[in-house]
Enzyme design. Structure first.
Site, short mmCIF file in Angstrom:
data_model
loop_
_atom_site.label_atom_id
_atom_site.label_comp_id
_atom_site.label_asym_id
_atom_site.label_seq_id
_atom_site.Cartn_x
_atom_site.Cartn_y
_atom_site.Cartn_z
N ASP A 230 -21.70 56.66 23.80
CA ASP A 230 -21.35 57.66 22.78
C ASP A 230 -20.82 58.87 23.54
O ASP A 230 -21.59 59.69 24.02
CB ASP A 230 -22.58 58.02 21.96
CG ASP A 230 -22.29 59.07 20.91
OD1 ASP A 230 -21.14 59.13 20.41
OD2 ASP A 230 -23.20 59.86 20.58
N GLU B 236 -17.70 54.36 21.31
CA GLU B 236 -17.39 54.89 19.99
C GLU B 236 -16.07 55.65 20.05
O GLU B 236 -15.80 56.37 21.01
CB GLU B 236 -18.52 55.81 19.51
CG GLU B 236 -18.40 56.17 18.05
CD GLU B 236 -19.65 56.82 17.52
OE1 GLU B 236 -20.31 56.20 16.67
OE2 GLU B 236 -19.96 57.95 17.95
N ASP C 109 -28.08 61.10 20.94
CA ASP C 109 -26.86 60.52 21.52
C ASP C 109 -27.16 59.15 22.14
O ASP C 109 -26.31 58.25 22.09
CB ASP C 109 -26.26 61.48 22.55
CG ASP C 109 -25.79 62.77 21.89
OD1 ASP C 109 -24.90 62.69 21.02
OD2 ASP C 109 -26.33 63.84 22.21
#
Length: 168
Positions: A7, A67, A139
């Site tokens: 991420d 992502e 996260d």
């Protein structure tokens, strides 16, 4: 197969590693890489890269999932996030990992069932999907969700390929 989920973020990049064996998912590790906001941007990006390489060397994943970046109202923030994402992709690609890229709504739908899920819902689902995993933070939870999304996509693709071979 060991999958590294990422991420990206300049301030904090979450990472998570799962083992996927068919439909069975197991938590391996997770964490967050933080960069010092007082450092110049090139130094922050370099620190992020070095830390990611350390994670890849320590965890030895077979693949990675990242992502995608969504723009926001602050163009400077979006640009910095994009640069951090570029470093994340470079580290994974440079290590020879096959990389899957997923839109945030696709990740949310894969783990929560709806593309509009909130961060707290993702964190809660990590407890269900990866029981016993101690999350390093939101996260890291997002990174594990990206890895799970990738595992689901790989399993679906493998199943379709297997069915195609049977019918051929």
């Amino acid at each position: 197969m060991m999958i590294l989920g990422l991420d990206p973020g300049l301030g904090t990049t979450g990472w998570g590693v799962i083992r996927a064996e068919g439909n069975r998912l197991t938590h391996v590790a997770n964490g967050q890489i933080r960069t010092d906001p007082s450092m110049a941007l090139p130094r922050r990006l370099s620190a992020l890269y070095a830390a990611l390489i350390d994670v890849i060397r320590a965890e030895r994943p077979a693949g990675a999932a990242v992502e995608e970046v969504l723009g926001n109202s602050n163009p400077q923030s979006t640009l910095k996030l994009g640069q951090a994402r570029g470093v994340v992709l470079l580290a994974a690609a440079g290590a020879g990992l096959h990389i899957g890229e997923y839109h945030p709504s696709t990740v949310k739908k894969a783990v929560v069932g709806t593309g509009g899920a909130e961060k707290r819902q993702i964190q809660a689902m990590m407890g269900v999907l990866l029981p016993g995993a101690k999350l390093a933070g939101p996260d890291a939870a997002d990174a594990l969700a990206v890895a799970i999304c990738h595992a689901h996509h790989l399993a679906s693709a493998e199943g379709m390929a297997r069915r195609a071979r049977v019918t051929a």
